[in-house]
Scaffold this motif. Sequence first.
Motif, PDB file in Angstrom:
ATOM      1  N   GLY A  67      17.715  29.463  54.256  1.00  0.00           N
ATOM      2  CA  GLY A  67      17.288  28.921  55.544  1.00  0.00           C
ATOM      3  C   GLY A  67      18.100  29.482  56.692  1.00  0.00           C
ATOM      4  O   GLY A  67      18.407  28.776  57.658  1.00  0.00           O
ATOM      5  N   ALA A  68      18.458  30.758  56.592  1.00  0.00           N
ATOM      6  CA  ALA A  68      19.321  31.387  57.599  1.00  0.00           C
ATOM      7  C   ALA A  68      18.568  31.596  58.903  1.00  0.00           C
ATOM      8  O   ALA A  68      17.369  31.888  58.920  1.00  0.00           O
ATOM      9  CB  ALA A  68      19.836  32.721  57.076  1.00  0.00           C
ATOM     10  N   THR A  69      19.277  31.454  60.008  1.00  0.00           N
ATOM     11  CA  THR A  69      18.717  31.713  61.331  1.00  0.00           C
ATOM     12  C   THR A  69      18.813  33.205  61.632  1.00  0.00           C
ATOM     13  O   THR A  69      19.567  33.933  60.977  1.00  0.00           O
ATOM     14  CB  THR A  69      19.483  30.939  62.402  1.00  0.00           C
ATOM     15  N   PRO A  70      18.062  33.697  62.639  1.00  0.00           N
ATOM     16  CA  PRO A  70      18.216  35.107  63.035  1.00  0.00           C
ATOM     17  C   PRO A  70      19.651  35.466  63.385  1.00  0.00           C
ATOM     18  O   PRO A  70      20.108  36.567  63.084  1.00  0.00           O
ATOM     19  CB  PRO A  70      17.287  35.225  64.240  1.00  0.00           C
ATOM     20  N   SER A  71      20.387  34.535  64.006  1.00  0.00           N
ATOM     21  CA  SER A  71      21.787  34.801  64.341  1.00  0.00           C
ATOM     22  C   SER A  71      22.623  34.959  63.072  1.00  0.00           C
ATOM     23  O   SER A  71      23.503  35.826  62.990  1.00  0.00           O
ATOM     24  CB  SER A  71      22.349  33.668  65.197  1.00  0.00           C
ATOM     25  N   ASP A  72      22.347  34.114  62.067  1.00  0.00           N
ATOM     26  CA  ASP A  72      23.064  34.233  60.795  1.00  0.00           C
ATOM     27  C   ASP A  72      22.831  35.602  60.165  1.00  0.00           C
ATOM     28  O   ASP A  72      23.769  36.254  59.678  1.00  0.00           O
ATOM     29  CB  ASP A  72      22.597  33.152  59.820  1.00  0.00           C
ATOM     30  N   LEU A  73      21.569  36.030  60.156  1.00  0.00           N
ATOM     31  CA  LEU A  73      21.232  37.318  59.560  1.00  0.00           C
ATOM     32  C   LEU A  73      21.914  38.461  60.303  1.00  0.00           C
ATOM     33  O   LEU A  73      22.373  39.435  59.695  1.00  0.00           O
ATOM     34  CB  LEU A  73      19.718  37.522  59.553  1.00  0.00           C
ATOM     35  N   GLN A  74      21.974  38.328  61.640  1.00  0.00           N
ATOM     36  CA  GLN A  74      22.657  39.356  62.426  1.00  0.00           C
ATOM     37  C   GLN A  74      24.113  39.467  62.011  1.00  0.00           C
ATOM     38  O   GLN A  74      24.648  40.569  61.849  1.00  0.00           O
ATOM     39  CB  GLN A  74      22.540  39.019  63.918  1.00  0.00           C
ATOM     40  N   TRP A  75      24.765  38.343  61.776  1.00  0.00           N
ATOM     41  CA  TRP A  75      26.179  38.369  61.422  1.00  0.00           C
ATOM     42  C   TRP A  75      26.412  38.786  59.976  1.00  0.00           C
ATOM     43  O   TRP A  75      27.482  39.315  59.646  1.00  0.00           O
ATOM     44  CB  TRP A  75      26.827  37.015  61.712  1.00  0.00           C
ATOM     45  N   VAL A  76      25.423  38.576  59.096  1.00  0.00           N
ATOM     46  CA  VAL A  76      25.538  39.098  57.739  1.00  0.00           C
ATOM     47  C   VAL A  76      25.670  40.617  57.774  1.00  0.00           C
ATOM     48  O   VAL A  76      26.419  41.219  57.000  1.00  0.00           O
ATOM     49  CB  VAL A  76      24.311  38.674  56.892  1.00  0.00           C
ATOM     50  N   VAL A  77      24.943  41.254  58.700  1.00  0.00           N
ATOM     51  CA  VAL A  77      24.976  42.710  58.826  1.00  0.00           C
ATOM     52  C   VAL A  77      26.136  43.168  59.712  1.00  0.00           C
ATOM     53  O   VAL A  77      26.979  43.972  59.308  1.00  0.00           O
ATOM     54  CB  VAL A  77      23.647  43.242  59.391  1.00  0.00           C
ATOM     55  N   SER A  78      26.191  42.629  60.930  1.00  0.00           N
ATOM     56  CA  SER A  78      27.156  43.133  61.901  1.00  0.00           C
ATOM     57  C   SER A  78      28.573  42.650  61.637  1.00  0.00           C
ATOM     58  O   SER A  78      29.540  43.336  61.960  1.00  0.00           O
ATOM     59  CB  SER A  78      26.735  42.732  63.324  1.00  0.00           C
ATOM     60  N   GLY A  79      28.717  41.462  61.031  1.00  0.00           N
ATOM     61  CA  GLY A  79      30.054  40.964  60.723  1.00  0.00           C
ATOM     62  C   GLY A  79      30.787  41.877  59.757  1.00  0.00           C
ATOM     63  O   GLY A  79      31.996  42.105  59.885  1.00  0.00           O
TER      64      GLY A  79
END
Length: 497
Positions: A67-79
């Motif tokens: 149930g990840a948000t778009p912001s979560d997905l962004q940080w999975v990659v960019s983090g």
Amino acid sequence: MNEQNPSTDRAAAPAPASPAPPGAGSGHEPDPRRWKALWVCLVAGFMTLLDVSIVNVALPSIQKGLGATPSDLQWVVSGYALTFGLTLVPSGRIGDALGRRTVFVVGVVLFGVSSLACGLAPSSALLVVARLVQGAAGGILNPQVSGLIQQMFRGPERGRAFGLLGATIGISTAVGPVVGGLILNGLGEQTGWRWIFFVNLPVAVAAVVLAMRWLPAPPERDRSRRIDVDPVGVVLLGLGVLGILLPIVESGRGGSTVPWWVAVVGAGFLVVFLVWERTYTRRGRTPVVDLALFTVPGYSSGAAVGTIYFGGFTGIFFVLTIFFQEELGYSPLLAGLAVTPFAAGSAVSSALGGRLVDRFERALVTAGLAVVLVGLIAVDVVLTTEHGPSVGWWLAGPLLVAGIGSGFVISPNVTLTVAGVPVERAGTAGGLLQTGQRIGTAAGIALIGSVLYSGLAAGRGLDPAAALRVAAILVAVALAASVVDLRNRRRRSRNPS
């Protein structure tokens, strides 16, 4: 390499008077385990670089599963990219001081533990935290690889070793979507994304065991002497890199929540960092970055070529994998397979480039950049003239050409850039190079991605041709920088005094 020997002697202590590095033996007694040690390093490096791109194809599955948000997905990659870039230079410096095998093993263990945490994550928040740790572990591990190559290899062998490293970088970048697609297809989208992280565990265990057997042992050091890690320099450098990278990586998927003036503040911290390092050196202390590296002929120009080129070349996969899936309806696996011609060409030419760099030097990199540019122009022609699902087949030839050119760029450029760097500073030099590559990658994908998605606002859909023109422009700028470096090297060769 004939052009560089006079310059190298001026930039550092003369090579014949330098003691042989630990584990390398003298110039006549190379470490018999060096090729086995190299493969351990390459496999571990491949694991960390694969995780840069393999996660992209699993993002929809992660979104459904947690149930990840778009912001979560962004940080999975960019983090991951962010913490990777932050730890490169300090870990390179620590590896130079404590021994590269020790820091390499620490990085592999931390990467394996964080991979396990990613795969077991019960929520998107914990997955993001685990990815941040995983990225930091990748940044700890990777500078040791280039430092160990400098330490264990000499002469033409070093070029061949860096050639294999270049092939590893090129293949890992390109095959990530293929490997991710295979895992998701085989294990299902519901739980398959977790195995994208679990597959790292046996690799990490094997790498630790074999590293303790084959990597050169850390040098003996005086326990009464305290290691100078330059904590103020580390903090200033970290703040500078963080300030520059944060707004860039945040903008990768549809707009940044971090204002762009943060990058200006980051640049300001880097200026303060340079002043501090110069002052610290004058006090007789050991800085985290020896600024004398930038006086080594060819180092600054080679680093610039690498940074700019990574900004363009990594954008190719970003654009095409998204275009194939969102516009042409390809599956993640098929989208990954469609870009494998680039990986195949790069793998072959990287190994060959490692053998040729000692003979052709900067001319080889310059020619490789020109070939990449020709391939991208051909890709542009295909995208503007062909439409429909068959585009992937039409792009195979141009991508193969671009990949062949890329193999003559990445590893030969690294070989030439660090050729004059003293072995005792190899980890720091490698960390700086990779930090530039990470910044270039993040900035290039942000710029290229914004062009790719610009057509959506106007109702035209994705614009891959325009986005890849930006990549071609970046490659052309890298080509111009390489031509300038080639001219400077030839001038130094004619006038060695």
